[in-house]
Structure formats: C-alpha cells, structure tokens
Design an enzyme around this catalytic site. Sequence first.
Site, PDB file in Angstrom:
ATOM      1  N   HIS A 307     -13.012  14.086  72.118  1.00 48.20           N
ATOM      2  CA  HIS A 307     -14.118  13.361  72.748  1.00 48.20           C
ATOM      3  C   HIS A 307     -14.763  14.268  73.779  1.00 48.20           C
ATOM      4  O   HIS A 307     -14.080  15.011  74.462  1.00 48.20           O
ATOM      5  CB  HIS A 307     -13.618  12.077  73.423  1.00 48.20           C
ATOM      6  N   ASP A 364     -12.538   5.667  67.410  1.00 46.71           N
ATOM      7  CA  ASP A 364     -12.693   5.516  65.966  1.00 46.71           C
ATOM      8  C   ASP A 364     -11.385   5.668  65.196  1.00 46.71           C
ATOM      9  O   ASP A 364     -11.346   5.372  64.004  1.00 46.71           O
ATOM     10  CB  ASP A 364     -13.720   6.538  65.451  1.00 46.71           C
TER      11      ASP A 364
HETATM   12  N1  CMC Z   1     -10.208  18.449  64.971  1.00 44.32           N
HETATM   13  C1  CMC Z   1      -9.929  19.767  65.197  1.00 44.32           C
HETATM   14  N2  CMC Z   1     -10.410  20.490  66.221  1.00 44.32           N
HETATM   15  C2  CMC Z   1     -11.213  19.866  67.083  1.00 44.32           C
HETATM   16  C3  CMC Z   1     -11.560  18.497  66.931  1.00 44.32           C
HETATM   17  C4  CMC Z   1     -11.013  17.791  65.832  1.00 44.32           C
HETATM   18  N3  CMC Z   1     -11.297  16.501  65.646  1.00 44.32           N
HETATM   19  N4  CMC Z   1     -12.382  18.133  67.928  1.00 44.32           N
HETATM   20  C5  CMC Z   1     -12.572  19.225  68.680  1.00 44.32           C
HETATM   21  N5  CMC Z   1     -11.864  20.283  68.175  1.00 44.32           N
HETATM   22  C6  CMC Z   1     -11.772  21.626  68.729  1.00 44.32           C
HETATM   23  C7  CMC Z   1     -13.062  22.400  68.519  1.00 44.32           C
HETATM   24  O1  CMC Z   1     -13.022  23.097  67.284  1.00 44.32           O
HETATM   25  C8  CMC Z   1     -13.074  23.311  69.716  1.00 44.32           C
HETATM   26  O2  CMC Z   1     -12.127  24.355  69.473  1.00 44.32           O
HETATM   27  P1  CMC Z   1     -12.384  25.847  70.110  1.00 44.32           P
HETATM   28  O3  CMC Z   1     -12.399  25.661  71.595  1.00 44.32           O
HETATM   29  O4  CMC Z   1     -11.247  26.650  69.609  1.00 44.32           O
HETATM   30  O5  CMC Z   1     -13.712  26.283  69.561  1.00 44.32           O
HETATM   31  C9  CMC Z   1     -12.490  22.440  70.827  1.00 44.32           C
HETATM   32  O6  CMC Z   1     -11.650  21.492  70.162  1.00 44.32           O
HETATM   33  C10 CMC Z   1     -13.541  21.718  71.658  1.00 44.32           C
HETATM   34  O7  CMC Z   1     -14.283  20.906  70.791  1.00 44.32           O
HETATM   35  P2  CMC Z   1     -15.852  20.743  70.799  1.00 44.32           P
HETATM   36  O8  CMC Z   1     -16.336  20.574  69.394  1.00 44.32           O
HETATM   37  O9  CMC Z   1     -16.477  21.810  71.623  1.00 44.32           O
HETATM   38  O10 CMC Z   1     -15.996  19.364  71.575  1.00 44.32           O
HETATM   39  P3  CMC Z   1     -17.294  18.493  71.694  1.00 44.32           P
HETATM   40  O11 CMC Z   1     -17.201  17.801  72.995  1.00 44.32           O
HETATM   41  O12 CMC Z   1     -18.510  19.309  71.450  1.00 44.32           O
HETATM   42  O13 CMC Z   1     -17.183  17.450  70.467  1.00 44.32           O
HETATM   43  C11 CMC Z   1     -16.428  15.623  69.188  1.00 44.32           C
HETATM   44  C12 CMC Z   1     -16.594  16.204  70.588  1.00 44.32           C
HETATM   45  C13 CMC Z   1     -16.037  14.154  69.308  1.00 44.32           C
HETATM   46  C14 CMC Z   1     -17.769  15.675  68.432  1.00 44.32           C
HETATM   47  C15 CMC Z   1     -15.363  16.416  68.428  1.00 44.32           C
HETATM   48  O14 CMC Z   1     -14.121  16.303  69.088  1.00 44.32           O
HETATM   49  C16 CMC Z   1     -15.208  15.968  66.984  1.00 44.32           C
HETATM   50  O15 CMC Z   1     -15.949  16.449  66.107  1.00 44.32           O
HETATM   51  N6  CMC Z   1     -14.253  15.025  66.667  1.00 44.32           N
HETATM   52  C17 CMC Z   1     -14.118  14.494  65.333  1.00 44.32           C
HETATM   53  C18 CMC Z   1     -15.195  13.442  65.046  1.00 44.32           C
HETATM   54  C19 CMC Z   1     -14.931  12.147  65.814  1.00 44.32           C
HETATM   55  O16 CMC Z   1     -13.830  11.619  65.812  1.00 44.32           O
HETATM   56  N7  CMC Z   1     -16.002  11.604  66.433  1.00 44.32           N
HETATM   57  C20 CMC Z   1     -15.949  10.345  67.192  1.00 44.32           C
HETATM   58  C21 CMC Z   1     -16.173  10.576  68.649  1.00 44.32           C
HETATM   59  S1  CMC Z   1     -15.755   9.196  69.708  1.00 44.32           S
HETATM   60  C22 CMC Z   1     -16.819   7.898  69.370  1.00 44.32           C
HETATM   61  C23 CMC Z   1     -18.258   8.219  69.258  1.00 44.32           C
HETATM   62  O17 CMC Z   1     -18.831   8.983  70.034  1.00 44.32           O
HETATM   63  O18 CMC Z   1     -18.877   7.664  68.375  1.00 44.32           O
END
Ligand code: CMC
Length: 428
Positions: A307, A364
Amino acid sequence: MSEKATLTIEGKSYDFDVITGSENEKCIDFQQLRDTTGHITMDPGFGNTGSCYSSITYVDGAKGILRYRGYPIEELAEKASFVETAYLVLYGELPKAAQLKTFSARLKEHAPLHTNLEHHFSGFPTSAPPMAILSAMLNLVACFHPEVLEVPTTGEEFDRTVALLLSKVRTIAAFAYRMAAGKPINHPNPNLTYCGNFLHMMFSNPYQEYEVSPIIDKALNLFLVLHADHEQNCSTSTVRVVGSSRANLFSSVAAGVCALWGPLHGGANAAVIAMLEDIKKSGRPPAYYIDRAKDKDDPFKLMGFGHRVYKNFDPRSIILKKQVHDVLEALHLDDHLLDIALQLEEAILKDDYFISRNLYPNVDFYSGILLRAIGIPLNMYTVMFAIGRMPGWIANWKELHDHKLRISRPRQIYTGHTTRSFIPMSDR
Ligand code: CMC
C-alpha cells in the site's frame, strides 16, 4: 510566529510556510515556489504531494489508523450501518434519528431508474464488464435528470442529488449484473434496507424472493463501511481533478469508477481471487508465487499486498480477516481459497523481501473472500468497491467546491528535442 522552511538554491535562500494539520502532519507550502525561484517540484505518483485540505478522512499509515470524520474505522465497522456511515462521510456528523429517517426515505424514493434508462442496459453486449456499464450509466443518469447537472453544493437540492446518486448506483450495479447474466431485472423494493434491497435486486427471481439473512446483511454493510472513503487515493484524486474543471458531479464520479477499475487499485479485489484460484489450480506451493513476486524480471505481483500509505498494517484487512472467519463459520461454509490466503500471508510475514519493503495484506486481500461468501459474482467485486466508495467521492467533490476552486494542472519537466526545422518528405 508561523513555522518556516528555508530552501537554498544557488546560494540564495527562500522561506516557505510550514503547514500543520489537526493530527500534527507537516507540509511545506510550495504554492509560490515557481513564481519566487523559477523551479517546480518533481513527484511522480504524488507520493509526497498534498493536493488539498480535507476534513473528511484521516489515515496514519505508520500506525495503521483510519478515521472518518474523527471516528475510528474499527468502531464504525462494528456499530454503524453503511447508510449511517455514508451520512457521516457526506455531512460531517453522525445522523440523528430524524435525519437518518429523511436520508433513508430519500434513498428509497430514488432507487428506481427511469424506464427509458432501463432500456439502455439491453444495448450492452453480455460480455461487457460491469465497471464499464457502471461508468457509462452514471453519465446517462444525469441525462435523465438534467436538474442534477447544475446542482449547488449545499441545501435541499444538493441533498436530493446525493441521495439520487447513492441510491441509483446500487440499482445500476444490480441491473448490470442481471442483464449480463441474461436474467430479468428485479425492481427495487421500498420495504427493504439499502443492502437488503441490493441483494434482492441481485438475487431474487420471478418464482422466489431472495431472503436477506442478517449475517449476509451485516457482512455487506461492513464491506461497504470499510470502503466508504480513503482520502486522496487514485480514484478520489481523479474525481477531484475532473471536478476541478467544474465538470458535474455525475461525470466526475464516472471518471472515479474508471480509475478504480485498474488492478493496482479497486480491481485488486477480483485479481486476488483470480490469483488464489490460479494457485489452487496449479497445485504449486505459495512459495513458488512468492519467488515470482520477488523476481525483478517477472512482472507478477502478489495482489492484495502493499500500500502506498500503510507501512505497518491496513486496519481494514484486519477487520475483514476476522469478518471472513465469522461469516464462514456462521454460514457453515468452508472456502478452500481462505486456506491458501492464510498460508500466503503467513509465509509473506516471515519473508525479508516483504518485511524490508513494508508489504502487508491490504483491504483487497480478504475482501474478495467475504464477497464470495455473500454470493457476489467475481466480475462484480470492483463494482461493490465503487458502491462503497461513492460517499467518499461525493464528499470530496463537495469539499473541492466548498473551498476555493482552482483547476488541477500539474507541470512537467520536458525531456524531448529542442527546436528543430521541419524536414521535407523527400529528405527524410
Ligand atoms: N508484490 C511484490 N512486490 C511488491 C508488491 C507486491 N504486491 N507491492 C510492492 N512491491 C515492491 C515493489 O516492486 C517495490 O520494490 P523495489 O523497491 O525493489 O523496487 C517496493 O515493493 C515498493 O513498491 P511500489 O510499487 O513502489 O509501491 P507503490 O506505493 O508505488 O504501490 C501498490 C502501491 C498498492 C500499487 C503496490 O503495492 C501494488 O501493486 N500492490 C498490488 C496491487 C494491490 O493489491 N492493490 C490494492 C491497493 S489497496 C486498495 C486500493 O487502493 O484500491
């Protein structure tokens, strides 16, 4: 004296105001940065950008705190119905008995759709995603009620419009499902509650009225309460950006539906179930999927984890996990996907990759299993999120208009060609 932050650029210092929120959050006011220094800030994804002042929802990601209008989500989930919560999010206070009665009566009054609007559902192919139908139909509703296009943000007219939108989004969602499933639509029944009426429109059939069990009614209320608002997330920011051009409320929330649809946002609830089904079908252990999620050359992500704001735990996932257990037990159901989800969570909470990146189950992760227990089909999961988020979108749209409205228009740093002369076709 107000607190200042000093920025030094090429030996010259500039002072900017420091703003403090009611929970002591800090922000540097850079509104005059470009005018005074010639610079802009760069923050793709807006991870550190405050786009507005808001008194609707407070989130503390480090401590796992979520409050609507000051009320902790744990208390609202336990004690408030979705209609009460919607009123709170929209109007700032919990409703008194008479206010709740008027609000509920308006929701009932506006549940039916204009007959000509109903005909539009048959124009969609049965394969149409319900999120596309919902977004399109929200704009269409406004065509059938032109008075809502110019609505003020306070007073009787606004109250009526809010009730119309909150009520009709539920009818549209249920009708979209019925049409796509090739089933006749069920018209709303004014004797039922907000959630009971939705379940009736979804699941009654000509020879058997759906019987709303109190367990299911409570579970659905809780699901919607947990989704009612979440401050400046992707879809709410979209509603604000669209609304900032003075686009009407209906087109603004229709845009919110489109933003919510993506798998990184609301679409994650359906993607989690698809992932868990995939794990089950493949017969592979969760470790295989965890390794894939860690592999930088593999685009696979563990859906339902991570998140932008919560870096410790998402309070909504804790509430949902418990609710899933309670509902499955009360209904004597056994969901094999819950076992896989629990195994996955257990393994991830011990894994350095996820620990070091503060990745925990988000809202989720368990919500899909709850929706399965309620009987909601997979293609409707993100639509359910949209019904729940509607009060938050409307409250943010209203707040945008109640404050000084300035069109959203970010800047960029240009990295393309500098000026060059046109090349005639014969020389290219
Ligand atoms: N699985 C594997 N690695 C992950 C995941 C995941 N679900 N989420 C983040 N990471 C890693 C990402 O690759 C990055 O690694 P590194 O630092 O080595 O490059 C690190 O963790 C930081 O992640 P980020 O993508 O920079 O984080 P963000 O704040 O930009 O994205 C997120 C947040 C929710 C989009 C992301 O965690 C994600 O894609 N999660 C899976 C989809 C999901 O469950 N979404 C629902 C979010 S909550 C409810 C809503 O908003 O609707």
